[in-house]
Design a protein around this motif. Sequence first.
Motif, short mmCIF file in Angstrom:
data_model
loop_
_atom_site.label_atom_id
_atom_site.label_comp_id
_atom_site.label_asym_id
_atom_site.label_seq_id
_atom_site.Cartn_x
_atom_site.Cartn_y
_atom_site.Cartn_z
N ARG A 33 0.83 -1.21 0.00
CA ARG A 33 0.00 0.00 0.00
C ARG A 33 0.86 1.26 0.00
O ARG A 33 0.59 2.20 -0.75
CB ARG A 33 -0.94 0.00 1.21
CG ARG A 33 -2.01 1.08 1.11
CD ARG A 33 -3.07 0.93 2.19
NE ARG A 33 -2.57 1.42 3.45
CZ ARG A 33 -2.55 0.74 4.57
NH1 ARG A 33 -3.01 -0.48 4.63
NH2 ARG A 33 -2.07 1.26 5.68
N THR A 36 2.34 1.78 -3.50
CA THR A 36 1.46 2.04 -4.63
C THR A 36 0.54 3.23 -4.46
O THR A 36 0.10 3.82 -5.45
CB THR A 36 0.58 0.80 -4.94
OG1 THR A 36 -0.21 0.48 -3.80
CG2 THR A 36 1.44 -0.38 -5.33
N LYS A 37 0.24 3.61 -3.23
CA LYS A 37 -0.76 4.65 -3.03
C LYS A 37 -0.25 5.89 -2.30
O LYS A 37 -0.97 6.86 -2.15
CB LYS A 37 -1.96 4.08 -2.27
CG LYS A 37 -2.62 2.97 -3.04
CD LYS A 37 -3.84 2.46 -2.37
CE LYS A 37 -4.30 1.27 -3.20
NZ LYS A 37 -5.63 0.99 -3.21
N SER A 38 0.98 5.86 -1.84
CA SER A 38 1.47 6.95 -1.00
C SER A 38 1.68 8.25 -1.76
O SER A 38 1.80 9.31 -1.15
CB SER A 38 2.76 6.55 -0.30
OG SER A 38 3.79 6.29 -1.24
N ASP A 39 1.72 8.20 -3.08
CA ASP A 39 1.92 9.43 -3.84
C ASP A 39 0.74 10.38 -3.72
O ASP A 39 0.86 11.57 -4.01
CB ASP A 39 2.21 9.12 -5.32
CG ASP A 39 1.11 8.31 -5.99
OD1 ASP A 39 0.36 7.62 -5.28
OD2 ASP A 39 1.02 8.38 -7.22
N ARG A 40 -0.39 9.88 -3.24
CA ARG A 40 -1.58 10.72 -3.05
C ARG A 40 -1.84 11.03 -1.58
O ARG A 40 -2.88 11.56 -1.24
CB ARG A 40 -2.80 10.02 -3.64
CG ARG A 40 -2.69 9.80 -5.14
CD ARG A 40 -3.93 9.12 -5.69
NE ARG A 40 -4.14 7.77 -5.19
CZ ARG A 40 -3.70 6.66 -5.76
NH1 ARG A 40 -3.01 6.75 -6.87
NH2 ARG A 40 -3.95 5.48 -5.26
N TRP A 41 -0.90 10.69 -0.70
CA TRP A 41 -1.11 10.85 0.74
C TRP A 41 -0.84 12.28 1.19
O TRP A 41 0.09 12.94 0.72
CB TRP A 41 -0.22 9.92 1.52
CG TRP A 41 -0.65 8.48 1.48
CD1 TRP A 41 -1.70 7.95 0.80
CD2 TRP A 41 -0.01 7.41 2.14
NE1 TRP A 41 -1.76 6.60 1.01
CE2 TRP A 41 -0.74 6.24 1.83
CE3 TRP A 41 1.09 7.30 2.97
CZ2 TRP A 41 -0.39 4.99 2.33
CZ3 TRP A 41 1.44 6.06 3.46
CH2 TRP A 41 0.70 4.92 3.15
N ASP A 45 -1.76 11.56 6.51
CA ASP A 45 -1.69 10.15 6.10
C ASP A 45 -0.32 9.56 6.40
O ASP A 45 -0.21 8.42 6.86
CB ASP A 45 -1.99 10.01 4.60
CG ASP A 45 -3.43 10.34 4.25
OD1 ASP A 45 -4.33 10.14 5.09
OD2 ASP A 45 -3.65 10.81 3.11
#
Length: 90
Positions: A33, A36-41, A45
């Motif tokens: 996670r 793959t998703k931390s660029d939008r955190w 977050d």
Amino acid sequence: MKKFLPLLLLALFITGCNPSQMAVDDLQKFTERIETKSDRWSEADWDDAAIHYSELCQTIERYDYNEEQLREIGKLKGRCLAQFAKHSFD
């Protein structure tokens, strides 16, 4: 056959609920996670992720692992820490 199905399901449930392996699986999911998703955190977050990572590490420390498992845990931790470092430079 119908009599054996509940026993089979119970046996699978019991053997599939190994808490030490579940802790490693949780770290694996967290690693995927964060990669793959931390660029939008948001910053909040990231703060939550740091707390969750710390909790995952504490849970893992409660159990004994063999050398292969420890290598895998080390790789997962390294991947997470790399993401935290990357974020701190951004």
